[in-house]
Design an enzyme around this catalytic site. Structure first.
Site, PDB file in Angstrom:
ATOM      1  N   ARG A  72       0.814  -1.211   0.000  1.00 39.06           N
ATOM      2  CA  ARG A  72       0.000   0.000   0.000  1.00 39.06           C
ATOM      3  C   ARG A  72       0.849   1.263   0.000  1.00 39.06           C
ATOM      4  NH1 ARG A  72      -2.012  -3.423   3.917  1.00 39.06           N
ATOM      5  NH2 ARG A  72      -4.104  -4.289   3.610  1.00 39.06           N
ATOM      6  N   ARG A  84      12.124  -0.632   7.785  1.00 36.86           N
ATOM      7  CA  ARG A  84      12.719  -1.091   9.026  1.00 36.86           C
ATOM      8  C   ARG A  84      14.235  -0.967   8.923  1.00 36.86           C
ATOM      9  NH1 ARG A  84       8.575  -0.247  10.846  1.00 36.86           N
ATOM     10  NH2 ARG A  84       7.163  -1.582  12.064  1.00 36.86           N
ATOM     11  N   GLU A 140      16.895   0.967  17.282  1.00 34.91           N
ATOM     12  CA  GLU A 140      16.092   2.067  17.830  1.00 34.91           C
ATOM     13  C   GLU A 140      15.859   1.870  19.332  1.00 34.91           C
ATOM     14  OE1 GLU A 140      12.454   2.498  15.654  1.00 34.91           O
ATOM     15  OE2 GLU A 140      13.461   2.533  13.699  1.00 34.91           O
ATOM     16  N   HIS A 163      11.558   7.862  13.437  1.00 33.81           N
ATOM     17  CA  HIS A 163      10.472   6.917  13.175  1.00 33.81           C
ATOM     18  C   HIS A 163       9.110   7.623  13.278  1.00 33.81           C
ATOM     19  CE1 HIS A 163       9.644   2.323  13.281  1.00 33.81           C
ATOM     20  NE2 HIS A 163       8.688   2.956  12.612  1.00 33.81           N
ATOM     21  N   GLY A 203       6.944   8.123  10.563  1.00 32.82           N
ATOM     22  CA  GLY A 203       6.200   7.916   9.328  1.00 32.82           C
ATOM     23  C   GLY A 203       4.710   8.151   9.457  1.00 32.82           C
TER      24      GLY A 203
END
Length: 350
Positions: free
Chosen positions: A159, A242, A271, A289, A291
């Site tokens: 997607r 990732r 992370e 991170h 997004g």
């Protein structure tokens, strides 16, 4: 005797009004301050509950659920779920859910923003200006790379990958190549304005490479020194998937020695720790991170997780039918309710 209410644990502060929906059906223990839960703390928290709402910060495997005899559902707030040991949860008969769909467009926005920032040296230019260097300007100061008319390569055409492809092709007139485990149907390719290419071919042809694929042990360090060597020295790399997909030390070496022009990372191998070698580079954009980090999207993610948690416990409007089960083999028509002796779903049923 009244049937007991299920007990649920919320691992981090989220949106109070959304989390409050759980209280109509459950006894809720909600963490009120951002907390780094170690393995022992997670095990203690999970031991006494029927369901848990967790984030990517909570790493849950066999040790953390060993004493969780009543635990039926873990609802992860995030589309990714590599913080969960799915095999261990499945073996214990615990449903795991995630929150796809609601963050697609927002994450694609961030991916394209990073692509533009890396190619046009936005962060580097900002730092240069703030440090008082504008007086040293010349006609060749901060020359970057164009996006319009260039070739964009996307690895991982789910997607989010398709949403980025649409932005590149329809918005910027980019030639879009993609590589995926399975080639997309022709009509999906056409809608995204993308053409399939082999991995090696894609690496050599693109001006900008963006990673949007799930992480697995099989694609660990997919972008390593050899892959970087196949790319144009003028190319840029963006990773919104990732951290483990990229060999960070190989990337540092390529960026430091001019074998790659620029990069942008929203995800990292360890992370929240970010290698000092990455932080020291001028030609890399680093974000923590984020997004899915728009207000509307984060609210939608928490709502989806709440809905999944209730449904997995056999409660609410979608009782027994959580929309986003990662280990779908656990569902045999409907989820077991808490009231029937607290029994878990029979993982042997299909």
């Amino acid at each position: 005797m009244a049937e007991r209410r299920p007990r649920v644990w919320v691992a981090q502060p989220l949106f109070d009004d959304t989390v409050a929906q759980l209280a109509a059906y459950c006894d809720v223990d909600a963490t009120t301050a951002i907390t780094a839960h170690d393995s022992a703390a997670l095990a203690a928290r999970l031991a006494g509950v029927d369901g848990a709402l967790v984030t990517l910060n909570e790493r849950i495997g066999a040790a953390e659920i060993a004493a969780a005899r009543s635990l039926k559902v873990i609802a992860n707030v995030g589309v990714g779920y590599n913080n969960l040991d799915i095999a261990a949860l499945g073996a214990a008969g615990i449903i795991a859910t995630n929150t796809p769909d609601v963050l697609t467009e927002t994450t694609a926005d961030l991916g394209f923003a990073l692509l533009m920032a890396a190619a046009r040296r936005i962060v580097e230019s900002d730092r240069w200006l703030r440090d008082g260097h504008w007086g040293q300007w010349s006609f060749t100061t901060m020359l970057g790379a164009d996006l319009h008319g260039s070739t964009l390569g996307i690895v991982g055409m789910g997607r989010i990958g398709q949403a980025i492809a649409r932005r590149g092709h329809h918005g910027f007139g980019m030639t879009v190549l993609y590589h995926n485990r399975t080639r997309l149907p022709a009509d999906v390719e056409q809608a995204a304005g993308a053409r399939y290419a082999g991995f090696e071919e894609l690496l050599g042809r693109v001006d900008h490479l963006l990673l949007a694929l799930p992480y697995s042990a099989q694609n660990h360090h997919l972008i390593d020194a050899a892959a970087l060597a196949r790319m144009k020295p003028s190319a840029t790399l963006v990773n919104i998937a990732r951290g483990g997909l990229v060999d960070e030390l190989a990337l540092v070496d390529a960026l430091a020695h001019g074998r790659l022009a620029a990069a942008a990372l929203d995800v990292y191998e360890n992370e929240p720790d970010v290698r000092p070698e990455l932080r020291a580079l001028r030609n890399i954009v680093l974000t923590p991170h984020i997004g899915s980090a728009s207000l509307a999207t984060r609210r939608a993610m928490v709502q989806r997780a709440v809905d999944n948690l209730l449904a997995g416990l056999g409660l609410g409007a979608h009782a027994g039918r959580p929309a986003n089960v990662v280990n779908a083999g656990l569902l045999a028509g409907t989820a077991a309710g808490v009231g029937d002796a607290g029994s878990r779903i029979d993982i042997n049923k299909r």
